[in-house]
Design an enzyme around this catalytic site. Structure first.
Site, mmCIF file in Angstrom:
data_model
loop_
_atom_site.group_PDB
_atom_site.id
_atom_site.type_symbol
_atom_site.label_atom_id
_atom_site.label_comp_id
_atom_site.label_asym_id
_atom_site.label_seq_id
_atom_site.Cartn_x
_atom_site.Cartn_y
_atom_site.Cartn_z
ATOM 1 N N LYS A 105 0.860 -1.273 -0.121
ATOM 2 C CA LYS A 105 -0.132 -0.187 -0.044
ATOM 3 C C LYS A 105 0.742 1.163 -0.136
ATOM 4 O O LYS A 105 0.423 2.392 -0.355
ATOM 5 C CB LYS A 105 -1.093 0.051 1.074
ATOM 6 C CG LYS A 105 -2.046 -0.965 1.325
ATOM 7 C CD LYS A 105 -3.076 -0.869 0.253
ATOM 8 C CE LYS A 105 -4.426 -1.433 0.519
ATOM 9 N NZ LYS A 105 -4.329 -2.701 0.991
ATOM 10 N N SER A 144 -8.572 1.223 7.924
ATOM 11 C CA SER A 144 -8.425 0.566 9.738
ATOM 12 C C SER A 144 -7.003 -0.089 9.023
ATOM 13 O O SER A 144 -6.766 -0.732 10.341
ATOM 14 C CB SER A 144 -9.583 -0.175 10.251
ATOM 15 O OG SER A 144 -10.097 -1.038 9.125
ATOM 16 N N GLU A 148 -9.240 -14.088 -4.195
ATOM 17 C CA GLU A 148 -9.615 -13.201 -3.171
ATOM 18 C C GLU A 148 -10.406 -14.368 -2.211
ATOM 19 O O GLU A 148 -10.361 -15.491 -2.500
ATOM 20 C CB GLU A 148 -10.837 -12.336 -3.493
ATOM 21 C CG GLU A 148 -12.160 -13.202 -4.262
ATOM 22 C CD GLU A 148 -13.005 -11.933 -4.855
ATOM 23 O OE1 GLU A 148 -13.226 -10.986 -4.575
ATOM 24 O OE2 GLU A 148 -14.211 -12.626 -5.690
ATOM 25 N N GLY A 191 -15.873 -13.971 0.500
ATOM 26 C CA GLY A 191 -16.053 -12.660 -0.033
ATOM 27 C C GLY A 191 -15.808 -12.519 -1.768
ATOM 28 O O GLY A 191 -14.911 -11.834 -2.077
ATOM 29 N N ASP A 229 -16.702 -11.079 -4.222
ATOM 30 C CA ASP A 229 -17.401 -10.104 -5.051
ATOM 31 C C ASP A 229 -16.673 -9.888 -6.273
ATOM 32 O O ASP A 229 -17.377 -9.554 -7.157
ATOM 33 C CB ASP A 229 -17.800 -8.979 -4.173
ATOM 34 C CG ASP A 229 -16.065 -8.332 -3.765
ATOM 35 O OD1 ASP A 229 -15.766 -9.093 -2.765
ATOM 36 O OD2 ASP A 229 -16.006 -7.322 -4.143
ATOM 37 N N SER A 246 1.370 -10.037 -0.504
ATOM 38 C CA SER A 246 1.008 -8.487 -0.545
ATOM 39 C C SER A 246 1.281 -7.713 0.765
ATOM 40 O O SER A 246 1.657 -6.637 0.856
ATOM 41 C CB SER A 246 -0.483 -8.404 -0.879
ATOM 42 O OG SER A 246 -1.257 -9.114 0.013
HETATM 43 C C1 LIG Z 1 -4.947 -3.940 0.703
HETATM 44 C C2 LIG Z 1 -4.468 -5.118 0.699
HETATM 45 C C3 LIG Z 1 -5.063 -6.099 -0.140
HETATM 46 C C4 LIG Z 1 -6.054 -6.043 -1.343
HETATM 47 O O1 LIG Z 1 -5.609 -5.140 -2.220
HETATM 48 P P1 LIG Z 1 -6.642 -4.411 -3.018
HETATM 49 O O2 LIG Z 1 -5.928 -3.403 -3.843
HETATM 50 O O3 LIG Z 1 -7.472 -3.716 -2.248
HETATM 51 O O4 LIG Z 1 -7.156 -5.244 -3.988
HETATM 52 C C5 LIG Z 1 -4.436 -7.383 -0.117
HETATM 53 N N1 LIG Z 1 -3.412 -7.885 0.719
HETATM 54 C C6 LIG Z 1 -3.039 -6.875 1.560
HETATM 55 C C7 LIG Z 1 -1.859 -7.067 2.470
HETATM 56 C C8 LIG Z 1 -3.621 -5.756 1.549
HETATM 57 O O5 LIG Z 1 -3.121 -4.596 2.494
#
Ligand SMILES: *Cc1c(COP(=O)(O)O)cnc(C)c1O
Length: 328
Positions: A57, A82, A208, A212, A214, A308
């Protein structure tokens, strides 16, 4: 599907990569003989759990704030989160000398509130039961005139997230498959654009939580499907719908979206800890769990996996590891 009129192009991702150079970490790409054996493929894990703030992020947040005009920077930014987006915005804003206001639910985990304040953001709490985020957002932007940076549905955020796949492919070369953790779809859409440009023919798959799905429903039906907050341990991917800018990008560049269960996520968390010696949060395990459970027949293929993030408190990490069944 048409690729004209999409909100983000590969050039935007290349520009984001320039802005992030020397600022975001160039995260490691890890491999594991055990993972290759389990998946029957050659797997490259792009480890954003080692990114600043512990998740990808930071990339989108920094790219979005640094792209604001000087006048907008003076007014500050606001974000609603959050989770990892809050910390990404807080740190990026501090590095750029911009005031950040983060609106968080009053029942957010104490650790996340503390981390966001530590990065220097002003935290405004609201009662999720009694107050409306939208009303708070409108009040803040009229009082302070500040720009709101959403967690995924924003061109500069998507472009920033796309630098994850760009770095991976720049390092390991063209891929046959790329699996990406999916919530609102910012990471997936950015990575899919980068892969289409740098590794044409690469099959891009979003993953996903089963509870969820979606994004899966939205891609398959061609309309954004809204769901209730999903009950899953993958708190980083508990979004209720994908973004308006995201859907056409997925339609153009993403082959499919598949799901994994919380049990599969726990097994993957354990694998990462036990075999690869890394701490990965549940949402960060989505893409890897799909690959290691052989969701596709990709025997012998070269497979990229986005890991991620790694932000999980040690109590829940311990609980999930204790419940995890190992790969057999
Ligand atoms: C935000 C986040 C996601 C999902 O990312 P999107 O861009 O909302 O699809 C997946 N894994 C982690 C660790 C995140 O912080």
């Amino acid at each position: 599907m048409s690729t004209t009129n999409l909100a983000v192009t590969y050039q935007d991702i290349a520009a984001a990569a320039k802005r992030l150079e020397g600022i975001a970490r160039k995260t490691p790409v890890l491999t594991s003989g055990q993972a290759d054996k389990q998946a029957n493929a050659t797997v490259f894990f792009k480890c954003e759990n080692f990114q600043r703030v512990g998740a990808f992020k930071f990339r989108g947040a920094y790219n979005a704030i640094s792209s604001l005009s000087e006048a907008q920077k003076q007014q500050g930014v606001v974000a609603f989160s959050s989770g990892n987006h809050a910390q990404g915005i807080a740190l990026a804003a501090r590095m750029l000398g911009v005031h950040a206001t983060i609106v968080m639910p009053s029942n957010a985990p104490a650790m996340k509130l503390a981390a966001t304040r530590e990065y220097g953001a002003e935290v405004i709490l609201y009662d999720r039961e009694r107050e409306d985020r939208e009303v708070i957002a409108a009040r803040l932007s009229s009082e302070r005139g500040c720009a709101t940076i959403p967690a995924y549905d924003h061109p500069d955020v998507i472009a920033g997230q796309g630098t994850v796949a760009k770095e991976l492919i720049d390092e390991v070369g063209a891929l046959d498959y790329l699996f990406v953790c999916t919530g609102g779809g910012g990471l997936l859409s950015g990575c899919a654009i980068a892969a289409a440009h740098l590794s044409p023919g690469c099959i891009v798959i979003g993953v996903e939580p089963e509870a969820g799905n979606d994004a899966q429903q939205s891609l398959r039906s061609g309309e954004i499907v809204h769901i209730a907050v999903p009950d899953t341990i993958a708190d980083g991917a508990q979004t209720q719908h994908i973004g308006k800018l995201v859907l056409p990008i997925l339609q153009a560049y993403v082959k499919d979206i598949i799901t994994v269960s919380d049990g599969q996520l726990r097994t993957q968390m354990r694998f990462f800890a036990e075999r690869m010696k890394i701490v990965v949060e549940p949402a960060g395990c989505l893409a890897a769990a799909a690959v290691m459970h052989r969701a596709f027949d990709f025997d012998g293929a070269k497979v990229g996996v986005i890991v991620s993030g790694g932000n999980v408190d040690m109590e829940s990490f311990g609980r999930n590891i204790a419940l995890a069944k190992p790969y057999s």
